[in-house]
Design a protein around this motif. Structure first.
Motif, PDB file in Angstrom:
ATOM      1  N   ALA A   1       0.818  -1.210   0.000  1.00 14.90           N
ATOM      2  CA  ALA A   1       0.000   0.000   0.000  1.00 14.90           C
ATOM      3  C   ALA A   1       0.853   1.262   0.000  1.00 14.90           C
ATOM      4  N   SER A   2       1.822   1.336   0.914  1.00 15.20           N
ATOM      5  CA  SER A   2       2.604   2.562   1.041  1.00 15.20           C
ATOM      6  C   SER A   2       3.498   2.804  -0.167  1.00 15.20           C
ATOM      7  N   ILE A   3       4.182   1.765  -0.641  1.00 12.12           N
ATOM      8  CA  ILE A   3       5.084   1.934  -1.783  1.00 12.12           C
ATOM      9  C   ILE A   3       4.282   2.097  -3.062  1.00 12.12           C
ATOM     10  N   GLY A   4       3.185   1.342  -3.187  1.00 10.71           N
ATOM     11  CA  GLY A   4       2.326   1.500  -4.358  1.00 10.71           C
ATOM     12  C   GLY A   4       1.753   2.893  -4.453  1.00 10.71           C
ATOM     13  N   ASP A   5       1.318   3.432  -3.312  1.00 18.04           N
ATOM     14  CA  ASP A   5       0.778   4.796  -3.301  1.00 18.04           C
ATOM     15  C   ASP A   5       1.859   5.823  -3.637  1.00 18.04           C
ATOM     16  N   ALA A   6       3.040   5.634  -3.081  1.00 12.47           N
ATOM     17  CA  ALA A   6       4.122   6.608  -3.283  1.00 12.47           C
ATOM     18  C   ALA A   6       4.513   6.725  -4.749  1.00 12.47           C
ATOM     19  N   HIS A   7       4.386   5.612  -5.498  1.00  9.59           N
ATOM     20  CA  HIS A   7       4.824   5.627  -6.901  1.00  9.59           C
ATOM     21  C   HIS A   7       3.662   5.471  -7.881  1.00  9.59           C
ATOM     22  N   GLY A   8       2.454   5.476  -7.375  1.00 10.41           N
ATOM     23  CA  GLY A   8       1.305   5.379  -8.261  1.00 10.41           C
ATOM     24  C   GLY A   8       1.221   4.071  -9.013  1.00 10.41           C
ATOM     25  N   VAL A   9       1.592   2.983  -8.353  1.00 16.96           N
ATOM     26  CA  VAL A   9       1.577   1.665  -8.990  1.00 16.96           C
ATOM     27  C   VAL A   9       0.230   0.998  -8.715  1.00 16.96           C
ATOM     28  N   ALA A  10      -0.504   0.716  -9.766  1.00 20.39           N
ATOM     29  CA  ALA A  10      -1.838   0.144  -9.601  1.00 20.39           C
ATOM     30  C   ALA A  10      -1.786  -1.367  -9.348  1.00 20.39           C
ATOM     31  N   GLY A  11      -0.834  -2.051  -9.977  1.00 18.55           N
ATOM     32  CA  GLY A  11      -0.757  -3.497  -9.850  1.00 18.55           C
ATOM     33  C   GLY A  11      -0.086  -3.903  -8.545  1.00 18.55           C
ATOM     34  N   ARG A  12      -0.871  -4.430  -7.625  1.00 18.78           N
ATOM     35  CA  ARG A  12      -0.344  -4.829  -6.316  1.00 18.78           C
ATOM     36  C   ARG A  12      -0.789  -6.262  -6.020  1.00 18.78           C
ATOM     37  N   PHE A  13       0.171  -7.131  -5.769  1.00 22.28           N
ATOM     38  CA  PHE A  13      -0.124  -8.546  -5.633  1.00 22.28           C
ATOM     39  C   PHE A  13       0.540  -9.124  -4.383  1.00 22.28           C
ATOM     40  N   THR A  14      -0.201  -9.931  -3.655  1.00 22.76           N
ATOM     41  CA  THR A  14       0.395 -10.689  -2.552  1.00 22.76           C
ATOM     42  C   THR A  14       0.861 -12.058  -3.035  1.00 22.76           C
ATOM     43  N   ASP A  15       0.525 -12.415  -4.264  1.00 22.81           N
ATOM     44  CA  ASP A  15       0.934 -13.677  -4.891  1.00 22.81           C
ATOM     45  C   ASP A  15       1.796 -13.341  -6.106  1.00 22.81           C
ATOM     46  N   TRP A  16       3.080 -13.647  -6.039  1.00 23.08           N
ATOM     47  CA  TRP A  16       3.989 -13.288  -7.127  1.00 23.08           C
ATOM     48  C   TRP A  16       3.654 -14.014  -8.424  1.00 23.08           C
ATOM     49  N   GLN A  17       3.142 -15.242  -8.320  1.00 19.71           N
ATOM     50  CA  GLN A  17       2.778 -15.979  -9.528  1.00 19.71           C
ATOM     51  C   GLN A  17       1.605 -15.313 -10.239  1.00 19.71           C
ATOM     52  N   GLN A  18       0.685 -14.774  -9.467  1.00 21.86           N
ATOM     53  CA  GLN A  18      -0.433 -14.041 -10.057  1.00 21.86           C
ATOM     54  C   GLN A  18       0.071 -12.790 -10.771  1.00 21.86           C
ATOM     55  N   MET A  19       1.077 -12.129 -10.190  1.00 24.90           N
ATOM     56  CA  MET A  19       1.637 -10.950 -10.833  1.00 24.90           C
ATOM     57  C   MET A  19       2.244 -11.309 -12.177  1.00 24.90           C
ATOM     58  N   LEU A  20       3.020 -12.398 -12.230  1.00 24.91           N
ATOM     59  CA  LEU A  20       3.626 -12.807 -13.491  1.00 24.91           C
ATOM     60  C   LEU A  20       2.569 -13.138 -14.529  1.00 24.91           C
ATOM     61  N   ALA A  21       1.461 -13.702 -14.096  1.00 30.05           N
ATOM     62  CA  ALA A  21       0.424 -14.131 -15.030  1.00 30.05           C
ATOM     63  C   ALA A  21      -0.434 -12.978 -15.532  1.00 30.05           C
TER      64      ALA A  21
END
Length: 366
Positions: A50-70
């Motif tokens: 949340a904090s790093i995503g907000d600081a850089h405006g990153v919309a894609g945030r995943f607690t599962d790295w495999q989901q991020m890759l997919a």
């Protein structure tokens, strides 16, 4: 996936897995890099997402790295997770068609590291390992001195990183053999091994004779905090807090390597010293918080007169420079030249060092 360098090409879409200190450096570097969009982050810590995503405006945030890759439609990804996760995450990312920048050490052993290189070669994608201390300005200056030939043939070198009190994560994955692969040598000694071989012109290490010690960690001492650290119940200290190695190089040269997480010394110390046929040199840094130091010395002779040279030193690049170089390799379109093979060679040296320490005998590398 985007790998061309045309001005009209879309930006490279980047993601970062792992948001500890190192991962945050990768995040900052991608966020500042031209021609890059930081689009996804993966970590178990939702508050960091949340904090790093907000600081850089990153919309894609995943607690599962495999989901991020997919799901994130990435071109490049940095992996900054515990060591034992480097190989499976890297292989999965490469097989998904991504270029990968992985934190050091490459993997917990050379077998796992070799799987990473094989995956890069099979996928035709760049695999790079972030040895950020190689990006120091004084190291770059010394490398230029070596390349100029001023030192002549370098036949002997010494390198080390010694901490007064700095076992990371005492009682966590850092101090378990299966998750970390090793202790001080695996964590910080590999930086100095990489730096020394880089400065020496990449000689091949042919054999290792090493010894390891664990005098602080098993007693719950030497953690990066002050005094006695709290050790997780049931989590033993399985790695070394000090290691030394004598390395034989092709062509007859030798390299002495030492590393410690905790040791009775006045302050932290890092150094590489080179001894050549026509000159010697050293780069070192460390000291206390009140009196830090950085030194670069080159000794030779000019017209038969002893001389000390003072090379010009540029800024320290650190992780940002590692990311910049990685992106340049991706954009070069020459993935076959960047498969992680050099880092694999470092992993094989570490394997030989640990095997030597366990057997009490010199062990061939590879």
């Amino acid at each position: 996936m985007t790998t061309t360098t045309s001005p009209s090409s879309p930006p490279l879409r980047a993601g970062v897995i792992g948001l500890g200190w190192a991962g945050q450096q990768h995040v900052n570097a991608y966020a500042a890099a031209p021609g890059v969009e930081l689009v996804a982050l993966a970590a178990k810590e939702e508050e960091l997402l949340a904090s790093i995503g907000d600081a850089h405006g990153v919309a894609g945030r995943f607690t599962d790295w495999q989901q991020m890759l997919a799901e994130a439609d990435l071109d490049v990804v940095s992996i900054a997770t515990p060591t034992f996760l480097h190989s499976p995450m890297t292989v999965a990312a490469l097989e998904a068609g991504l270029h990968v920048l992985c934190e050091k050490p490459m993997a917990e052993n050379a077998t796992a590291a070799a799987r990473m290189v094989a995956a890069a070669e099979s996928a035709g994608r760049v695999l790079d390992i972030a040895f950020n201390h190689r990006q120091r300005g004084d190291v770059a200056a010394l490398r230029s001195v070596v390349e100029s030939g001023v030192l002549g043939k370098i036949y002997y070198a010494k390198a080390g990183w010694l901490r007064r009190q700095g076992i990371p994560g005492l009682g966590t994955w850092f101090t378990r053999a299966d998750s970390a692969g090793g202790g001080a040598m695996m964590d910080i000694g590999v930086h100095m091994l990489d730096m020394a071989l880089h400065l020496m012109g990449e000689p091949t290490v042919t054999a290792a004779s090493a010894s390891t010690h664990a005098e602080f960690g098993p007693l719950g001492r030497g953690g990066s905090g002050f005094g006695i650290s709290t050790v997780e119940e049931g989590v033993p200290f399985e790695v070394e807090d000090l290691a030394t190695a004598f390395l034989r190089l092709d062509g007859g040269g030798t390299l002495l390597l030492e590393s410690s997480w905790a040791q009775w010394i006045p302050y932290d110390q890092c150094y590489v010293a080179l001894y050549g046929s026509d000159g010697g040199a050293s780069v070192e840094w460390g000291g206390s918080a009140q009196e830090p130091y950085q030194r670069l010395h080159v000794w030779t002779e000019v017209a038969g007169v002893p001389a000390e040279l003072q090379p010009a030193v540029g800024p320290h690049g650190q992780h940002a420079a590692s990311v910049t170089q990685f992106l340049a390799k991706v954009r070069s379109g020459d993935a076959a030249a960047h498969t992680g093979a050099q880092a694999l060679a470092r992993a094989r040296v570490l394997d030989a060092c640990y095997a030597s320490a366990a057997s009490g005998a010199e062990v061939p590398v590879g």
